[in-house]
Motif scaffolding. Structure first.
Motif, PDB file in Angstrom:
ATOM      1  N   ILE A  79       0.942  -1.083   0.061  1.00  0.00           N
ATOM      2  CA  ILE A  79      -0.030   0.137   0.022  1.00  0.00           C
ATOM      3  C   ILE A  79       0.685   1.269   0.269  1.00  0.00           C
ATOM      4  N   THR A  80       0.437   2.134  -1.253  1.00  0.00           N
ATOM      5  CA  THR A  80       1.569   2.768  -0.852  1.00  0.00           C
ATOM      6  C   THR A  80       0.685   4.415  -0.085  1.00  0.00           C
ATOM      7  N   ASN A  81       1.461   5.872  -0.397  1.00  0.00           N
ATOM      8  CA  ASN A  81       1.192   6.880   0.073  1.00  0.00           C
ATOM      9  C   ASN A  81      -0.194   7.239   0.105  1.00  0.00           C
ATOM     10  N   GLU A  82      -0.765   6.394  -1.988  1.00  0.00           N
ATOM     11  CA  GLU A  82      -1.909   6.919  -2.569  1.00  0.00           C
ATOM     12  C   GLU A  82      -2.858   6.409  -1.415  1.00  0.00           C
ATOM     13  N   TYR A  83      -3.015   6.320  -0.562  1.00  0.00           N
ATOM     14  CA  TYR A  83      -4.117   5.126   0.072  1.00  0.00           C
ATOM     15  C   TYR A  83      -3.850   5.402   1.574  1.00  0.00           C
ATOM     16  N   ILE A  84      -3.124   6.763   1.883  1.00  0.00           N
ATOM     17  CA  ILE A  84      -2.578   7.156   3.832  1.00  0.00           C
ATOM     18  C   ILE A  84      -4.036   7.024   4.356  1.00  0.00           C
ATOM     19  N   GLU A  85      -4.418   7.908   3.826  1.00  0.00           N
ATOM     20  CA  GLU A  85      -5.684   8.982   4.085  1.00  0.00           C
ATOM     21  C   GLU A  85      -6.980   7.761   2.996  1.00  0.00           C
ATOM     22  N   VAL A  86      -7.459   7.193   4.141  1.00  0.00           N
ATOM     23  CA  VAL A  86      -8.978   5.595   3.561  1.00  0.00           C
ATOM     24  C   VAL A  86     -10.022   6.397   3.015  1.00  0.00           C
ATOM     25  N   SER A  87     -10.398   7.408   4.216  1.00  0.00           N
ATOM     26  CA  SER A  87     -11.019   8.367   4.048  1.00  0.00           C
ATOM     27  C   SER A  87     -11.339   9.278   3.128  1.00  0.00           C
ATOM     28  N   ARG A  88     -10.840   9.626   2.259  1.00  0.00           N
ATOM     29  CA  ARG A  88     -10.644  10.970   1.331  1.00  0.00           C
ATOM     30  C   ARG A  88     -11.651  10.716   0.608  1.00  0.00           C
ATOM     31  N   HIS A  89     -12.171   9.440   0.258  1.00  0.00           N
ATOM     32  CA  HIS A  89     -13.678   9.077  -0.801  1.00  0.00           C
ATOM     33  C   HIS A  89     -14.157   9.041   0.142  1.00  0.00           C
ATOM     34  N   VAL A  90     -14.932   9.409   1.035  1.00  0.00           N
ATOM     35  CA  VAL A  90     -15.865   8.947   1.579  1.00  0.00           C
ATOM     36  C   VAL A  90     -16.704   9.543   2.298  1.00  0.00           C
ATOM     37  N   ASN A  91     -17.898   9.982   1.625  1.00  0.00           N
ATOM     38  CA  ASN A  91     -18.577  11.130   1.733  1.00  0.00           C
ATOM     39  C   ASN A  91     -20.253  10.634   2.420  1.00  0.00           C
ATOM     40  N   ILE A  92     -20.128   9.481   2.845  1.00  0.00           N
ATOM     41  CA  ILE A  92     -21.457   9.395   3.481  1.00  0.00           C
ATOM     42  C   ILE A  92     -20.592   9.655   4.563  1.00  0.00           C
ATOM     43  N   ASP A  93     -22.166  10.801   5.729  1.00  0.00           N
ATOM     44  CA  ASP A  93     -22.183  11.370   6.313  1.00  0.00           C
ATOM     45  C   ASP A  93     -23.682  10.601   7.302  1.00  0.00           C
ATOM     46  N   PHE A  94     -23.355   9.995   8.539  1.00  0.00           N
ATOM     47  CA  PHE A  94     -24.246   9.556   9.170  1.00  0.00           C
ATOM     48  C   PHE A  94     -24.907  10.619  10.187  1.00  0.00           C
ATOM     49  N   LYS A  95     -24.069  11.453  10.443  1.00  0.00           N
ATOM     50  CA  LYS A  95     -24.814  12.314  11.422  1.00  0.00           C
ATOM     51  C   LYS A  95     -25.375  12.865  10.930  1.00  0.00           C
ATOM     52  N   VAL A  96     -24.377  13.561   9.553  1.00  0.00           N
ATOM     53  CA  VAL A  96     -26.000  15.111   9.224  1.00  0.00           C
ATOM     54  C   VAL A  96     -27.247  14.555   8.441  1.00  0.00           C
ATOM     55  N   LYS A 140     -32.553  26.300   7.019  1.00  0.00           N
ATOM     56  CA  LYS A 140     -31.938  27.192   8.357  1.00  0.00           C
ATOM     57  C   LYS A 140     -31.517  26.613   9.325  1.00  0.00           C
ATOM     58  N   TRP A 141     -31.851  25.062   9.465  1.00  0.00           N
ATOM     59  CA  TRP A 141     -31.512  24.440  10.778  1.00  0.00           C
ATOM     60  C   TRP A 141     -30.083  23.712   9.943  1.00  0.00           C
ATOM     61  N   LEU A 142     -29.747  23.015   9.333  1.00  0.00           N
ATOM     62  CA  LEU A 142     -29.149  22.382   9.034  1.00  0.00           C
ATOM     63  C   LEU A 142     -27.499  23.490   9.360  1.00  0.00           C
ATOM     64  N   LEU A 143     -28.160  24.332   8.524  1.00  0.00           N
ATOM     65  CA  LEU A 143     -26.947  26.029   8.712  1.00  0.00           C
ATOM     66  C   LEU A 143     -26.645  26.119   9.173  1.00  0.00           C
ATOM     67  N   LYS A 144     -27.052  26.330  10.102  1.00  0.00           N
ATOM     68  CA  LYS A 144     -27.200  26.615  11.515  1.00  0.00           C
ATOM     69  C   LYS A 144     -25.870  25.545  12.455  1.00  0.00           C
ATOM     70  N   ASN A 145     -26.220  24.262  12.229  1.00  0.00           N
ATOM     71  CA  ASN A 145     -25.764  23.185  13.076  1.00  0.00           C
ATOM     72  C   ASN A 145     -24.716  22.677  12.132  1.00  0.00           C
ATOM     73  N   LEU A 151     -21.800  20.480   4.241  1.00  0.00           N
ATOM     74  CA  LEU A 151     -23.564  19.888   4.090  1.00  0.00           C
ATOM     75  C   LEU A 151     -23.274  19.254   2.164  1.00  0.00           C
ATOM     76  N   ILE A 152     -22.693  19.980   1.995  1.00  0.00           N
ATOM     77  CA  ILE A 152     -23.028  20.210   0.351  1.00  0.00           C
ATOM     78  C   ILE A 152     -21.501  18.993  -0.370  1.00  0.00           C
ATOM     79  N   GLU A 153     -20.892  18.270   1.017  1.00  0.00           N
ATOM     80  CA  GLU A 153     -19.930  17.439   0.840  1.00  0.00           C
ATOM     81  C   GLU A 153     -20.584  15.380   1.472  1.00  0.00           C
ATOM     82  N   SER A 154     -21.352  16.242   2.057  1.00  0.00           N
ATOM     83  CA  SER A 154     -22.414  14.800   2.199  1.00  0.00           C
ATOM     84  C   SER A 154     -23.643  14.458   1.183  1.00  0.00           C
TER      85      SER A 154
END
Length: 316
Positions: A79-96, A140-145, A151-154
């Protein structure tokens, strides 16, 4: 040691794990590697998909970085440095997604829309279907919190004319997709005229709908693959174990690894799109060495016709 997932060691276990080194190796077929390659080999995922799955399944923080690249005994799986940040490609945001969905409910209009299409209250509640009515208030509530970029990346919000907005702009029925009871995707069905009718999270891969039912089903159970959400609801309402795929192009070959322990039955619509849907899924399973069955509907029909008054639809 354990039996290898490749199925070649029916009598003698040959799959070995080293928890200290985070490595695995099969002495029967010679395969081996780390946790990511294990998921990759078991499921048929690509490297990126395997890393994404591990990130989602074990709730790895989105900003997690490995301190250094790590290696296996096999040079070809380095595995090279290309994959060091495993979650770079992950946009799923459970909390949002959870926060957004908690601000929604099912209005009388939304419930009437679903019931007019034959869906029972039990099905509506079971699938946690809601609708979007108070659009500006929720925005409005989402943008406040939450941070605008997050929010866009989610995939839940987009920029329109310089303003951050929800991807849906009018009355929309919301169907959550869950994995181990966490929302991982949301598909919306607009109720007003005009296209598009269906809109999901922007830029997020479409997962398997109702996949949580697979966790507790015994091996050999019949599982129906339906074409879309509404057919999945219908199949469930008439007593079938069903999952949904949002169109032929959305089917991922790695899902064959999840479904191969079941007796898979495809229920395509009886139209040209349904033919392509069936062909795509049959070919994916055949490539993995599995044969699937299909249920034929009358020409021009889909499964939801079973719930419509006055319709006399039979399945074979």
């Amino acid at each position: 040691k354990a039996m290898c997932f490749k199925g070649h060691d029916r009598k003698t276990p040959s799959l070995s794990f080293s928890l200290q080194k985070n490595l695995w190796h099969c002495f029967g077929c010679g395969l081996g590697g780390n946790n990511i390659t294990l998921v990759k080999e078991c499921s048929g995922y690509s490297f990126k998909e395997a890393a994404d799955w591990l990130t989602r399944e074990f709730a790895i923080p989105q900003n997690l970085y490995y301190k250094r690249p790590f290696f296996t005994k096999h040079k070809e799986t380095q595995i090279t440095n290309e994959y060091i940040e495993v979650s770079r490609h992950v946009n799923i945001d459970f909390k949002v997604y959870k926060a957004f969905f908690s601000r929604c409910s099912l209005s009388k209009e939304g419930k009437r829309y679903l019931e007019q299409r034959g869906y029972s209250s039990n099905i509506i509640n079971h699938f946690q279907i809601k609708d979007l009515v108070n659009i500006r208030g929720i925005e409005k509530w989402l943008l406040k919190n939450f941070n605008h970029t997050r929010l866009i990346e989610s995939g839940l919000m987009v920029r329109r004319k310089g303003v951050t907005r929800l991807i849906w702009w009018d009355h929309t029925i919301l169907f959550p997709f869950t994995e181990r009871k966490r929302i991982i995707y949301i598909q919306g069905r607009r109720t007003l005229s005009g296209n598009p009718k269906y809109m999901g999270l922007s830029g997020i891969p479409k997962p398997l709908y109702n996949q949580d039912i697979l966790q507790n089903l015994p091996s050999g159970s019949i599982v129906c693959i339906c074409e879309g959400i509404t057919d999945t609801l219908t199949a469930t309402q008439i007593g079938l174990n069903a999952v949904g795929v949002l169109g032929a192009l959305s089917f991922r070959n790695e899902w064959c690894g999840i479904l191969n322990k079941f007796r898979v039955v495809i229920i395509p619509d009886n139209d040209s799109a349904g033919v392509k849907f069936e062909q795509k899924i049959r070919a994916a399973f055949l490539e993995k060495g599995h044969v699937v069955e299909a249920i034929k509907l009358p020409s021009g029909s889909d499964l939801t016709d079973l719930l419509k008054p006055g319709k006399n639809v039979s399945i074979k």
